[in-house]
Enzyme design. Structure first.
Site, mmCIF file in Angstrom:
data_model
loop_
_atom_site.group_PDB
_atom_site.id
_atom_site.type_symbol
_atom_site.label_atom_id
_atom_site.label_comp_id
_atom_site.label_asym_id
_atom_site.label_seq_id
_atom_site.Cartn_x
_atom_site.Cartn_y
_atom_site.Cartn_z
ATOM 1 N N GLU A 264 0.883 -1.168 0.000
ATOM 2 C CA GLU A 264 0.000 0.000 0.000
ATOM 3 C C GLU A 264 0.917 1.213 0.000
ATOM 4 O O GLU A 264 1.691 1.407 0.926
ATOM 5 C CB GLU A 264 -0.911 -0.039 1.223
ATOM 6 C CG GLU A 264 -2.014 0.985 1.180
ATOM 7 C CD GLU A 264 -1.670 2.226 1.966
ATOM 8 O OE1 GLU A 264 -1.245 3.220 1.328
ATOM 9 O OE2 GLU A 264 -1.791 2.196 3.195
ATOM 10 N N CYS A 301 -2.741 7.884 5.065
ATOM 11 C CA CYS A 301 -2.702 7.509 3.651
ATOM 12 C C CYS A 301 -3.982 7.926 2.943
ATOM 13 O O CYS A 301 -4.030 7.961 1.710
ATOM 14 C CB CYS A 301 -2.467 6.014 3.497
ATOM 15 S SG CYS A 301 -3.502 4.993 4.550
#
Length: 527
Positions: A264, A301
């Protein structure tokens, strides 16, 4: 409670000569603990132990693994305030954030334990034989998911609990039946060691095999390369930068036996602000997005790093209110001086591009390592021409793209790289006349949000935390929620096997009482 050593299975070892220290960004000073990097021999020992543990751990029942995960949760809680203090000392985050993230981590572990106890996650599928079928008999075939093998997990900088030592990657891999070797993040090694001690205690209390978990300290490039290239490692979990994640993907692909890397790698999470919504609720959305941009010092994020809107008075009013809201929010402490420096350098690089102007910034005094929240603006035409403007700036930052019309807005969305989230702010029924925006956004993101903010990731079965590259290395999987387990397994079919030699999940009597697909029908029944 901090030894500064590596956990090689349950043994604490520090045979090396290279040392590391962590940093307290709030006090702007180095922490006192000294940590010893793992040697190559210690790396080899940890991987060999994990491989040895896999031989038995892969066959542990769901109930046994569930007890292990629940015990990890209990042991983390048993560390009490000492763990919270360590977390804050190495991250600069406030205690409330530490408590919240610990709660999320405990919740993740218990969710996977519940999944294991129920048992249907293995996707048992059975097609029984038809001996007299013409023109050829049908064989008995049974399929289920089985674990890959030892998994390496790279802890993230911004979530010392939830995406690190005992975070979602570790919890899901252990749930799948895979031993885990964690490469502790260099910014919070002490926190990682304390959590690792809880995992080891839980493993011992629940009679897990030695080597089911190890925690290693070291430079990301050296230690990380050794682990990813090791032939006994069968998968990798990573949360971090595009540069770091791509390097691991390339290393794994170059092995004689390539392995999956589930990385990720960040996102700028576009937000579309439609004019009627801004006209009716500009104050509401300005306040909400000022809070979202600055939450956790912008170190999420899913931080809303890109705001997209159509030119007009509605946008002008929103921009003015956003500036006013940003001014009232005190800057938060960033994780490390290097991250703080990268944040300021990233803003400076974008601000020097053609057509970029500043529309909002915290204007008060800031202390060391506290990033001043900033919002810049550029028109859609310039954004489409300049790839620099697409770069993520990690921290309390966003850039507003002012589009001439809907066609330009859709083109901007279509030219974006893959993202974790995409959000649409709309008045009721307004979006119905802008369906092209929905289609364009869905092609570029993993999670579509309506009238909300992207910050905050619910840990549940329906969550998708992933997206088209480079948001994640494989958009088919999630890093959050119980479906994260599917990264660490592969399907295996058994043809014409004696019933008593089959895994319990595939036996005729269905001894585990799980939901299975038998001859194309979901059922709990015996065969």
């Amino acid at each position: 409670m901090i030894t500064g050593k590596n956990y090689i299975g349950s043994q604490l070892k520090a045979g090396g000569t290279k040392i590391l220290k962590t940093f307290n960004p709030l006090l702007n000073t180095e922490n006192p603990w000294v940590f010893t990097e793992a040697t190559q021999d210690e790396i080899e020992e940890a991987v060999a132990l994990a491989n040895q543990a896999f031989a038995s751990y892969k066959n542990y029942s769901g109930i046994e693994k569930a007890k292990f995960l629940n015990a990890i949760a209990d042991e983390i809680l048993a560390l009490g305030d000492d763990l919270l203090v360590q977390y804050c000392t190495e991250s600069g985050y406030p205690r409330g954030r530490a408590e919240g993230e610990r709660g999320r981590t405990i919740g993740q572990l218990k969710a996977f334990a519940d999944m294991l106890t129920e048992g249907s996650w293995v996707q048992a599928t059975i097609d029984t034989a038809i001996i007299d079928r013409q023109p050829a008999p049908k064989e008995d075939l049974r399929k289920m998911l089985t674990p890959l093998g030892p998994i390496v997990v790279f802890g993230s900088s911004n979530f010392p609990f939830a995406f690190s030592t005992s975070g979602g990657d570790t919890a899901s891999a252990l749930a799948a039946g895979c031993p885990v070797i964690v490469k502790s993040h260099s910014m919070h090694i002490g926190t990682g060691e304390m959590v690792a001690s809880a995992i080891i205690k839980a493993a011992q209390k629940t009679n897990m095999p030695e080597g089911v978990f190890s925690n290693l300290i070291g430079d990301g490039r050296t230690l990380g390369t050794s682990l990813v290239k090791h032939p006994l490692v069968k998968g990798v979990g990573f949360t971090g930068s595009i540069k770091g994640g791509r390097a691991l993907c390339d290393l794994a692909a170059q092995r004689p036996e390539p392995i999956p890397v589930f990385a990720e790698m960040g996102s700028i999470n576009p937000v579309v602000l439609l004019p009627n919504a801004l006209k009716k609720n500009s104050q509401k959305w300005a306040t909400a997005y000022a809070g979202s941009i600055t939450l956790g010092a912008g170190q999420f994020c899913t931080n809303p790093g890109l705001l997209l809107a159509l030119k007009g008075e509605e946008l002008n009013d929103f921009t003015e209110k956003l500036d006013q809201a940003i001014e009232t929010i005190q800057p938060g402490c960033m994780l490390h001086p290097s991250i703080y420096a990268d944040f300021n350098n990233g803003i400076a690089k974008i601000e020097e591009q053609n057509g970029v102007s500043r529309i909002a910034q915290f204007k008060g005094e800031t202390t060391p390592n506290h990033g001043a929240s900033t919002v810049l603006k550029v028109d859609g035409k310039e954004f489409l021409k300049n790839a620099v403007l697409h770069n993520e700036v990690f921290g309390p930052f966003s850039i507003l793209i002012e589009c001439e019309n809907e066609a330009e807005l859709i083109e901007v969305i279509s030219k974006l790289e893959g993202q974790l989230t995409g959000t649409i702010i709309s008045e009721e029924n307004e979006i119905e006349s802008h369906k092209g925006i929905i289609g364009a956004l869905q092609n570029r993101v993993g999670r579509l949000i309506y009238n909300g903010v992207p910050t905050g990731v619910e840990v549940c079965a329906s969550m998708l935390h992933g997206g088209p590259y480079p948001a994640s290395s494989d958009s088919r999987y999630t890093a959050v929620g119980i479906d994260a387990v599917y990264r660490w397994v592969r399907p295996v079919s058994f043809q014409n096997w004696p019933d008593h030699l089959l895994p319990a999940e595939l036996q005729n009597e269905n001894p585990l009482q799980i939901v299975r697909t038998v001859n194309n029908k979901l059922t709990l029944s015996q065969i």
